[in-house]
Design a protein around this motif. Sequence first.
Motif, PDB file in Angstrom:
ATOM      1  N   PHE A  81       0.891  -1.171   0.000  1.00 55.36           N
ATOM      2  CA  PHE A  81       0.000   0.000   0.000  1.00 55.36           C
ATOM      3  C   PHE A  81       0.920   1.210   0.000  1.00 55.36           C
ATOM      4  CE2 PHE A  81      -2.825   3.269   1.402  1.00 55.36           C
ATOM      5  CZ  PHE A  81      -4.138   2.812   1.304  1.00 55.36           C
ATOM      6  N   ARG A  87       5.867   6.527  -2.065  1.00 55.13           N
ATOM      7  CA  ARG A  87       5.273   6.752  -3.396  1.00 55.13           C
ATOM      8  C   ARG A  87       6.331   7.033  -4.462  1.00 55.13           C
ATOM      9  NH1 ARG A  87       1.053  10.438  -2.008  1.00 55.13           N
ATOM     10  NH2 ARG A  87      -0.095   8.618  -1.300  1.00 55.13           N
ATOM     11  N   GLY A 214     -12.795   4.001   6.679  1.00 51.10           N
ATOM     12  CA  GLY A 214     -11.439   4.048   6.126  1.00 51.10           C
ATOM     13  C   GLY A 214     -10.630   5.130   6.818  1.00 51.10           C
ATOM     14  N   GLU A 237     -11.267  -2.278   9.848  1.00 48.35           N
ATOM     15  CA  GLU A 237      -9.858  -2.698   9.854  1.00 48.35           C
ATOM     16  C   GLU A 237      -9.028  -1.758  10.717  1.00 48.35           C
ATOM     17  OE1 GLU A 237      -9.407  -2.419   5.640  1.00 48.35           O
ATOM     18  OE2 GLU A 237      -7.843  -0.923   5.853  1.00 48.35           O
ATOM     19  N   SER A 310     -13.107   5.764   0.677  1.00 44.02           N
ATOM     20  CA  SER A 310     -12.927   6.866  -0.267  1.00 44.02           C
ATOM     21  C   SER A 310     -12.296   6.356  -1.556  1.00 44.02           C
ATOM     22  CB  SER A 310     -12.038   7.933   0.377  1.00 44.02           C
ATOM     23  OG  SER A 310     -12.146   9.118  -0.351  1.00 44.02           O
ATOM     24  N   VAL A 312     -10.717   7.606  -5.809  1.00 45.69           N
ATOM     25  CA  VAL A 312     -10.066   8.611  -6.653  1.00 45.69           C
ATOM     26  C   VAL A 312     -10.960   8.993  -7.841  1.00 45.69           C
ATOM     27  CG1 VAL A 312      -8.103   8.864  -8.240  1.00 45.69           C
ATOM     28  CG2 VAL A 312      -7.738   7.870  -5.981  1.00 45.69           C
ATOM     29  N   GLN A 313     -11.566   7.999  -8.449  1.00 48.37           N
ATOM     30  CA  GLN A 313     -12.423   8.243  -9.617  1.00 48.37           C
ATOM     31  C   GLN A 313     -13.562   7.218  -9.646  1.00 48.37           C
ATOM     32  OE1 GLN A 313      -9.644   7.621 -12.895  1.00 48.37           O
ATOM     33  NE2 GLN A 313      -9.379   9.826 -13.132  1.00 48.37           N
ATOM     34  N   SER A 331      -1.892   4.478  -3.696  1.00 48.08           N
ATOM     35  CA  SER A 331      -2.142   3.823  -2.401  1.00 48.08           C
ATOM     36  C   SER A 331      -2.257   2.309  -2.643  1.00 48.08           C
ATOM     37  CB  SER A 331      -3.383   4.407  -1.733  1.00 48.08           C
ATOM     38  OG  SER A 331      -4.536   4.236  -2.523  1.00 48.08           O
ATOM     39  N   PHE A 364      -9.867  18.637 -11.843  1.00 51.97           N
ATOM     40  CA  PHE A 364     -10.401  17.417 -12.455  1.00 51.97           C
ATOM     41  C   PHE A 364     -11.697  17.009 -11.778  1.00 51.97           C
ATOM     42  CE2 PHE A 364      -5.715  16.868 -12.320  1.00 51.97           C
ATOM     43  CZ  PHE A 364      -5.463  16.919 -13.684  1.00 51.97           C
ATOM     44  N   LYS A 366     -13.956  13.994 -10.423  1.00 46.94           N
ATOM     45  CA  LYS A 366     -13.699  12.618 -10.000  1.00 46.94           C
ATOM     46  C   LYS A 366     -14.741  11.676 -10.616  1.00 46.94           C
ATOM     47  CE  LYS A 366     -11.039  13.092  -5.831  1.00 46.94           C
ATOM     48  NZ  LYS A 366     -10.631  12.039  -4.917  1.00 46.94           N
TER      49      LYS A 366
HETATM   50  N1  COA Z   1      -7.403  12.943 -10.719  1.00 44.49           N
HETATM   51  C1  COA Z   1      -6.163  13.401 -10.519  1.00 44.49           C
HETATM   52  N2  COA Z   1      -5.554  13.370  -9.299  1.00 44.49           N
HETATM   53  C2  COA Z   1      -6.242  12.864  -8.277  1.00 44.49           C
HETATM   54  C3  COA Z   1      -7.550  12.394  -8.410  1.00 44.49           C
HETATM   55  C4  COA Z   1      -8.124  12.444  -9.698  1.00 44.49           C
HETATM   56  N3  COA Z   1      -9.353  12.001  -9.908  1.00 44.49           N
HETATM   57  N4  COA Z   1      -7.978  11.961  -7.209  1.00 44.49           N
HETATM   58  C5  COA Z   1      -6.986  12.146  -6.340  1.00 44.49           C
HETATM   59  N5  COA Z   1      -5.937  12.695  -6.989  1.00 44.49           N
HETATM   60  C6  COA Z   1      -4.669  13.059  -6.375  1.00 44.49           C
HETATM   61  C7  COA Z   1      -4.855  14.147  -5.336  1.00 44.49           C
HETATM   62  O1  COA Z   1      -4.833  15.437  -5.913  1.00 44.49           O
HETATM   63  C8  COA Z   1      -3.683  13.886  -4.417  1.00 44.49           C
HETATM   64  O2  COA Z   1      -2.495  14.401  -5.017  1.00 44.49           O
HETATM   65  P1  COA Z   1      -1.401  15.189  -4.155  1.00 44.49           P
HETATM   66  O3  COA Z   1      -0.948  14.206  -3.112  1.00 44.49           O
HETATM   67  O4  COA Z   1      -0.377  15.539  -5.164  1.00 44.49           O
HETATM   68  O5  COA Z   1      -2.168  16.355  -3.576  1.00 44.49           O
HETATM   69  C9  COA Z   1      -3.543  12.364  -4.429  1.00 44.49           C
HETATM   70  O6  COA Z   1      -4.162  11.931  -5.657  1.00 44.49           O
HETATM   71  C10 COA Z   1      -4.239  11.682  -3.243  1.00 44.49           C
HETATM   72  O7  COA Z   1      -5.586  12.060  -3.239  1.00 44.49           O
HETATM   73  P2  COA Z   1      -6.358  12.518  -1.904  1.00 44.49           P
HETATM   74  O8  COA Z   1      -7.757  12.767  -2.317  1.00 44.49           O
HETATM   75  O9  COA Z   1      -5.626  13.617  -1.219  1.00 44.49           O
HETATM   76  O10 COA Z   1      -6.225  11.223  -1.020  1.00 44.49           O
HETATM   77  P3  COA Z   1      -6.838  10.890   0.402  1.00 44.49           P
HETATM   78  O11 COA Z   1      -5.762  10.976   1.408  1.00 44.49           O
HETATM   79  O12 COA Z   1      -8.105  11.594   0.680  1.00 44.49           O
HETATM   80  O13 COA Z   1      -7.160   9.338   0.196  1.00 44.49           O
HETATM   81  C11 COA Z   1      -7.702   7.557  -1.290  1.00 44.49           C
HETATM   82  C12 COA Z   1      -8.080   8.936  -0.759  1.00 44.49           C
HETATM   83  C13 COA Z   1      -8.761   7.102  -2.237  1.00 44.49           C
HETATM   84  C14 COA Z   1      -6.365   7.604  -1.985  1.00 44.49           C
HETATM   85  C15 COA Z   1      -7.650   6.605  -0.043  1.00 44.49           C
HETATM   86  O14 COA Z   1      -8.849   6.645   0.626  1.00 44.49           O
HETATM   87  C16 COA Z   1      -7.358   5.179  -0.453  1.00 44.49           C
HETATM   88  O15 COA Z   1      -6.220   4.838  -0.674  1.00 44.49           O
HETATM   89  N6  COA Z   1      -8.406   4.320  -0.560  1.00 44.49           N
HETATM   90  C17 COA Z   1      -8.245   2.939  -0.979  1.00 44.49           C
HETATM   91  C18 COA Z   1      -8.005   2.003   0.150  1.00 44.49           C
HETATM   92  C19 COA Z   1      -9.138   1.874   1.097  1.00 44.49           C
HETATM   93  O16 COA Z   1     -10.235   2.313   0.870  1.00 44.49           O
HETATM   94  N7  COA Z   1      -8.883   1.224   2.208  1.00 44.49           N
HETATM   95  C20 COA Z   1      -9.870   0.941   3.201  1.00 44.49           C
HETATM   96  C21 COA Z   1      -9.744   1.694   4.449  1.00 44.49           C
HETATM   97  S1  COA Z   1      -8.121   2.014   5.076  1.00 44.49           S
END
Ligand code: COA
Length: 429
Positions: A81, A87, A214, A237, A310, A312-313, A331, A364, A366
Amino acid sequence: MYWQELYQQKLTAADQAVRQIKSGDRVVVAHATGEPTVLIDEMVKNASQYENVEMIHMVAMGAAEYCKPEFSKNFHHNSLFVGNSTRQAVAEGRAEFTPVFFSEIPQWLRTELWPDVALIHVSPPDEHGYCSFGISVDYTKPAAECAKTVIAQVNPQMPRTLGDSFISVEDIDYIVEADAPLIELAPPKLTEVEMAIGRNCASLVRDGDTLQLGIGAIPDAVLMCLKDKKDLGIHSEMFSDGVVDLVEAGVITNRRKNVNPGKSVAAFLMGTRRLYDYVDNNPAVAMYPVDYVNDPRVICRNDNLVSINSCVQVDLMGQVVSSSVGLKQISGVGGQVDFVRGANMSRGGRTIMAMPSTAAHGKFSKIIPFLDKGAAVTTSRNDVDYVVTEYGIAQLRWKTLRDRAKALIGIAHPDFRPRLLQEFETRFR
Ligand code: COA
């Protein structure tokens, strides 16, 4: 022999303990805020003594210095992860990423990985000679059970959590005493957008529900909006400080849970000292390995299990991308799909994907017509249920492709709706 004697025999200085790691070894590191920082720092300090040590870690909450370019001959990171400190190494090809369900990591460790070394972080032993894995039981306990060598940082600051969270002094090979602060995760500052998402999610939560939350700002915002609910339960979790507020407010009682009633169940914890003190010796909290907590067959035995994660798209068919932006790994799947499956099978269960409608300061949307090139689907369109943004709630499960697209456009940011509607017209005219 009494465990006290064994303990004394196993006491080792940190630099001597990390010498037990050999070049080419496969090392599993205790997860997230449970990272044994003293052992990791010592290992990195002595980097020149190793060649090609494989470092397996899920969310690295520490500095993950073993990922630095100058150590690329000494260490090779295999990430389950990707996080802030790993990263770049993954993006630059100095580290690997392995897609894996969180619930399956213990099975993978036992049947295929067979780690050479487990670096664990535990509380001091109790009167029976058992140390607690504290805030990271998840895959850390299974790793310790199958590694050839177990090196433990024994830390009085590690809470003694209860549940299936113990290791006997007998089963540890090297003990390094180190009184050091645990890694903490401060509660995020919440924006108005996140609070709006929190309110929308909270409207889907009913009295008596059991929650999985989460990590990050959105789960925290949801928790803040649940103050008028009753008898909520936790089977998640992980959880953070927000849960303590709701316990103290009498909202989380775990009274109506079918599995582990009366207890908040988790595999790992990330928060501040306040959380770590709350869980210390607390019979209302039960920590278990992740192949129990995240097993969909266990999750679904709780009725009204609500999973909130949460992403990303989401494309117009409801395909959810949560761990990559195009080909870039940001992630991992973590427990998202474990809980989506469990919640969908739970009687009265619900699955929520919550996200701001835009990313990169509004640049952008989502909600998109097509997934980006290289994007990996995390939750499939067959599993997706509710999608929530600050603009509302779209319910997708068992809906036609046309109805899904319409519902998703309705919760997209208004600036992006015309482009999405254009795609809708093309597809469903
Ligand atoms: N297009 C372009 N960039 C995007 C994007 C999109 N649609 N969505 C997110 N990003 C970018 C953000 O701008 C950010 O970039 P930066 O770090 O340069 O600012 C980066 O991706 C991370 O996005 P962010 O929304 O800040 O992440 P977050 O901390 O709110 O976490 C997830 C969101 C989805 C990444 C996170 O919840 C995850 O990893 N989920 C999957 C795992 C999961 O659900 N586990 C269960 C519980 S732990």
